[in-house]
Design a protein around this motif. Structure first.
Motif, PDB file in Angstrom:
ATOM      1  N   PRO A 257      54.000  48.397  45.880  1.00  0.00           N
ATOM      2  CA  PRO A 257      55.315  47.752  45.769  1.00  0.00           C
ATOM      3  C   PRO A 257      55.397  46.830  44.546  1.00  0.00           C
ATOM      4  CG  PRO A 257      53.961  46.604  47.377  1.00  0.00           C
ATOM      5  CD  PRO A 257      53.166  47.801  46.931  1.00  0.00           C
ATOM      6  N   ASN A 258      56.614  46.389  44.309  1.00  0.00           N
ATOM      7  CA  ASN A 258      56.855  45.433  43.228  1.00  0.00           C
ATOM      8  C   ASN A 258      56.462  44.036  43.694  1.00  0.00           C
ATOM      9  OD1 ASN A 258      57.943  44.124  40.997  1.00  0.00           O
ATOM     10  ND2 ASN A 258      60.019  44.098  41.844  1.00  0.00           N
ATOM     11  N   TRP A 259      55.591  43.389  42.987  1.00  0.00           N
ATOM     12  CA  TRP A 259      55.314  41.985  43.291  1.00  0.00           C
ATOM     13  C   TRP A 259      54.857  41.289  42.032  1.00  0.00           C
ATOM     14  CZ3 TRP A 259      50.340  41.048  46.728  1.00  0.00           C
ATOM     15  CH2 TRP A 259      49.245  41.654  46.142  1.00  0.00           C
ATOM     16  N   GLU A 260      54.772  39.943  42.108  1.00  0.00           N
ATOM     17  CA  GLU A 260      54.487  39.200  40.884  1.00  0.00           C
ATOM     18  C   GLU A 260      52.986  39.030  40.667  1.00  0.00           C
ATOM     19  OE1 GLU A 260      55.535  38.100  43.703  1.00  0.00           O
ATOM     20  OE2 GLU A 260      54.082  36.537  44.169  1.00  0.00           O
ATOM     21  N   ARG A 261      52.187  39.546  41.605  1.00  0.00           N
ATOM     22  CA  ARG A 261      50.734  39.437  41.482  1.00  0.00           C
ATOM     23  C   ARG A 261      50.188  40.613  40.660  1.00  0.00           C
ATOM     24  NH1 ARG A 261      49.580  37.696  47.761  1.00  0.00           N
ATOM     25  NH2 ARG A 261      50.795  35.776  47.687  1.00  0.00           N
ATOM     26  N   PRO A 262      48.856  40.655  40.427  1.00  0.00           N
ATOM     27  CA  PRO A 262      48.353  41.714  39.546  1.00  0.00           C
ATOM     28  C   PRO A 262      48.711  43.116  40.036  1.00  0.00           C
ATOM     29  CG  PRO A 262      46.628  40.104  39.992  1.00  0.00           C
ATOM     30  CD  PRO A 262      47.787  39.736  40.877  1.00  0.00           C
ATOM     31  N   THR A 349      44.942  36.954  42.741  1.00  0.00           N
ATOM     32  CA  THR A 349      44.548  36.771  41.345  1.00  0.00           C
ATOM     33  C   THR A 349      43.614  37.892  40.905  1.00  0.00           C
ATOM     34  OG1 THR A 349      42.619  35.492  41.991  1.00  0.00           O
ATOM     35  CG2 THR A 349      44.643  34.233  41.486  1.00  0.00           C
ATOM     36  N   GLU A 350      43.596  38.110  39.610  1.00  0.00           N
ATOM     37  CA  GLU A 350      42.654  39.082  39.044  1.00  0.00           C
ATOM     38  C   GLU A 350      41.228  38.650  39.366  1.00  0.00           C
ATOM     39  OE1 GLU A 350      43.001  39.878  34.900  1.00  0.00           O
ATOM     40  OE2 GLU A 350      45.031  40.687  35.070  1.00  0.00           O
ATOM     41  N   ARG A 351      40.997  37.341  39.269  1.00  0.00           N
ATOM     42  CA  ARG A 351      39.636  36.850  39.484  1.00  0.00           C
ATOM     43  C   ARG A 351      39.107  37.245  40.854  1.00  0.00           C
ATOM     44  NH1 ARG A 351      38.036  30.568  38.692  1.00  0.00           N
ATOM     45  NH2 ARG A 351      38.509  31.119  36.554  1.00  0.00           N
ATOM     46  N   GLU A 352      39.938  37.093  41.888  1.00  0.00           N
ATOM     47  CA  GLU A 352      39.474  37.458  43.236  1.00  0.00           C
ATOM     48  C   GLU A 352      39.379  38.972  43.414  1.00  0.00           C
ATOM     49  OE1 GLU A 352      37.916  35.682  45.541  1.00  0.00           O
ATOM     50  OE2 GLU A 352      38.060  34.065  44.070  1.00  0.00           O
ATOM     51  N   ARG A 380      30.023  34.932  40.415  1.00  0.00           N
ATOM     52  CA  ARG A 380      31.073  33.951  40.682  1.00  0.00           C
ATOM     53  C   ARG A 380      30.890  32.686  39.849  1.00  0.00           C
ATOM     54  NH1 ARG A 380      35.236  33.052  44.134  1.00  0.00           N
ATOM     55  NH2 ARG A 380      34.884  34.944  45.340  1.00  0.00           N
ATOM     56  N   GLU A 381      29.640  32.189  39.792  1.00  0.00           N
ATOM     57  CA  GLU A 381      29.385  30.997  38.971  1.00  0.00           C
ATOM     58  C   GLU A 381      29.779  31.233  37.515  1.00  0.00           C
ATOM     59  OE1 GLU A 381      25.329  28.863  39.217  1.00  0.00           O
ATOM     60  OE2 GLU A 381      25.151  30.631  40.501  1.00  0.00           O
ATOM     61  N   LEU A 382      29.336  32.386  37.004  1.00  0.00           N
ATOM     62  CA  LEU A 382      29.581  32.659  35.587  1.00  0.00           C
ATOM     63  C   LEU A 382      31.073  32.762  35.286  1.00  0.00           C
ATOM     64  CD1 LEU A 382      26.712  35.232  34.968  1.00  0.00           C
ATOM     65  CD2 LEU A 382      26.847  32.901  34.075  1.00  0.00           C
ATOM     66  N   VAL A 383      31.808  33.353  36.232  1.00  0.00           N
ATOM     67  CA  VAL A 383      33.247  33.492  36.011  1.00  0.00           C
ATOM     68  C   VAL A 383      33.941  32.145  36.207  1.00  0.00           C
ATOM     69  CG1 VAL A 383      35.355  34.548  36.937  1.00  0.00           C
ATOM     70  CG2 VAL A 383      33.331  35.966  36.534  1.00  0.00           C
ATOM     71  N   GLU A 384      33.529  31.411  37.228  1.00  0.00           N
ATOM     72  CA  GLU A 384      34.210  30.143  37.506  1.00  0.00           C
ATOM     73  C   GLU A 384      33.939  29.076  36.430  1.00  0.00           C
ATOM     74  OE1 GLU A 384      33.488  29.344  41.676  1.00  0.00           O
ATOM     75  OE2 GLU A 384      35.121  30.704  42.268  1.00  0.00           O
ATOM     76  N   THR A 385      32.767  29.147  35.812  1.00  0.00           N
ATOM     77  CA  THR A 385      32.499  28.173  34.735  1.00  0.00           C
ATOM     78  C   THR A 385      33.085  28.626  33.401  1.00  0.00           C
ATOM     79  OG1 THR A 385      30.426  29.282  34.227  1.00  0.00           O
ATOM     80  CG2 THR A 385      30.309  27.377  35.722  1.00  0.00           C
ATOM     81  N   GLY A 386      33.577  29.845  33.362  1.00  0.00           N
ATOM     82  CA  GLY A 386      34.170  30.330  32.110  1.00  0.00           C
ATOM     83  C   GLY A 386      33.156  30.970  31.170  1.00  0.00           C
ATOM     84  N   ALA A 387      31.906  31.134  31.630  1.00  0.00           N
ATOM     85  CA  ALA A 387      30.914  31.785  30.767  1.00  0.00           C
ATOM     86  C   ALA A 387      31.267  33.273  30.600  1.00  0.00           C
ATOM     87  CB  ALA A 387      29.519  31.632  31.359  1.00  0.00           C
ATOM     88  N   LEU A 388      31.829  33.862  31.643  1.00  0.00           N
ATOM     89  CA  LEU A 388      32.264  35.261  31.574  1.00  0.00           C
ATOM     90  C   LEU A 388      33.746  35.360  31.946  1.00  0.00           C
ATOM     91  CD1 LEU A 388      29.504  37.434  33.317  1.00  0.00           C
ATOM     92  CD2 LEU A 388      29.982  37.210  30.870  1.00  0.00           C
TER      93      LEU A 388
END
Ligand code: OOG
Ligand code: NI
Length: 472
Positions: A257-262, A349-352, A380-388
């Motif tokens: 469906p159409n939605w504003e999420r990814p 979110t894309e992240r999740e 998760r750590e690497l993504v949450e800290t912005g390393a990846l």
């Protein structure tokens, strides 16, 4: 010695896609309208969304992007098609059984030919959904019709030997010099042109009573492009604009469906093209004009590829929408229900989507200073800290239920089928044998892309990623 320039596979592919678009636009003028409206939709979307608009593909890629659909009649014809597409760097990916995905009579099994590596996709992602008539499936064809189909299809030549030889040469040598490239392109494009040869009236309509798709494949002496589909960045906008121009679209947009999420997977919609003039040969020997209406216009919006886990969830959500819709009071639409079901199950979110292993991403090392010094870390750590930084992988394939929906909604008649009979069994392995080459599993391709990026990321950051939610 004179030097000649060799055209690479991707250059041949891009040119092939352009020539088919010109051919199809001449045959089905509504296609040109669709392409114009798609361009407007994309330009406006980019104006509204800036850089973010390119998240799922560069503007150049999306503007040039098309998929085609063709249909052939026998294993022999399908094997020949595979040789032709190989000349353009297009390989078979995925198996789709539309016989079971549809309640009307769609007696075909399919695969899609497309580039498979990242660079080739970025250069030109042209793909062609290719269906083969299951002429031996007793649910659709009795023994007599099966034999008539075999005789009719066996007697025709869709692709001249010169084309097949040039195609093999291009595939073996990774391209062709200009003169041979030109010849390959001419012959390949011409084989998908609508034939002026009169159609045998009684044979065509005998098949049409069973299945309009079977008649389109086995009732005519050649093949043709059924549709060419541009990609848009906002399919709801496209749908509204086409209707505003007086073009009647099918009732629903197929897929998520159409939605504003990814956006994930693939959303598609279509309209029936106008009737086209053909000549018919009648039983009395007379040749008279008539018309057929088998082609249509289709458009699509592509999202992020789902992992197997994500895809299972998707299939469960589709089933939940069906159940809920069946139990709902009249007036509630599938789209409304689907949106609610999606909100209940899919992360926003894309992240999740990435960290819960629901969708495929590559991982770009962005900030090595943020990486832990301990030598190991979780994703998760690497993504949450912005390393990846996770970057979405676009879905390059198709959806059987949407494909069946598209086939079905553009037929005037359901045809006939006898589900009391046993069907012929086809699967990815049997179709690979028919093609004489292995059909790639889409999941293997996406997951290899993800793994490669993770291995590189580990090296760049000097860490080992533990606790991956998936194998790599
Ligand atoms: C193919 C229908 C499927 C899609 O985009 O899912 C398809 C056909 O009509 O031959 O093209
Ligand atoms: Ni299509």
């Amino acid at each position: 010695m004179p030097t000649t320039t060799k055209l690479q596979l991707w250059e041949l592919r891009a040119e092939f896609a352009l020539r088919l678009a010109t051919l199809y636009g001449n045959e089905v003028p509504a296609y040109n309208t669709l392409v114009d409206v798609s361009r407007e939709v994309n330009e406006d979307f980019i104006r509204r969304n800036g850089q973010h608009a390119e998240r799922l593909g560069s503007v150049e890629r999306v503007t040039a992007e098309r998929h085609g659909a063709i249909r052939v009649g026998s294993p022999k014809e399908l094997a020949q098609v595979a040789r032709i597409f190989a000349a353009f760097g297009m390989n078979p990916v995925g198996f789709y059984d539309l016989r079971d995905a549809s309640k009307s009579s769609v007696p075909v099994v399919s695969t899609a030919f497309r580039p498979i590596d990242e660079q080739e996709l970025a250069r030109n992602p042209f793909r062609v959904f290719t269906s083969m008539l299951a002429h031996d499936d007793r649910r659709f064809f009795d023994e007599e019709t099966q034999h008539q189909l075999e005789a009719f299809i066996g007697a025709r030549t869709l692709f001249p030997d010169e084309l097949l030889d040039l195609a093999d040469k291009s595939a073996a040598e990774g391209g062709l010099d200009e003169g041979e490239a030109e010849r390959l392109l001419d012959l390949a494009t011409a084989s998908f042109k609508l034939s002026p040869t009169p159609v045998d009236h009684d044979w065509y309509f005998k098949l049409e009573a069973i299945s309009a798709v079977a008649a389109d494949i086995g009732g005519v002496p050649s093949t043709h492009i059924n549709h060419l589909t541009p990609r848009v960045l906002d399919i709801d906008d496209l749908y509204a604009r086409m209707q505003a121009r007086g073009i009647t679209m099918i009732d629903e947009i197929q897929g998520p469906p159409n939605w504003e999420r990814p956006d994930v997977l693939l959303r598609q919609t279509s309209f029936r093209a106008l009737a086209e003039e053909r000549t018919f040969r009648h039983a009395d020997g007379g040749i008279r004009p008539g018309s057929l209406r088998v082609r249509f216009g289709e458009v699509e919006q592509r999202g992020i590829a789902l992992t197997e886990k994500g895809r299972n969830l998707y299939d469960r959500m589709v089933a939940e929408v069906d159940t809920w819709l069946a139990a709902s009071p009249a007036g509630r639409t599938r789209a409304e229900i689907a949106e609610q079901v999606w909100r209940k199950h899919l992360p926003d979110t894309e992240r999740e989507l990435a960290l819960q292993d629901l969708a495929y991403f590559t991982y770009r090392p962005a900030n090595p200073a943020a990486a832990p010094r301990t030598g190991s870390a979780t994703l998760r750590e690497l993504v949450e800290t912005g390393a990846l930084v996770p970057e979405p992988i676009v879905y390059e394939d198709f959806l059987p239920r949407s494909a069946a929906g598209i086939f079905q909604s553009n037929l005037t008649d359901d045809g006939s089928r006898d589900d009391g009979q046993a069907g012929t069994s086809y699967d990815i392995n049997r179709l690979s044998e028919v093609l004489g080459r292995r059909i790639h599993d889409p999941h293997e391709l996406y997951s290899a892309q993800r793994s490669t990026s993770l291995v590189q990321a580990e090296r760049a950051l000097g860490v080992t990623i533990t606790d991956l939610p998936f194998q790599h």
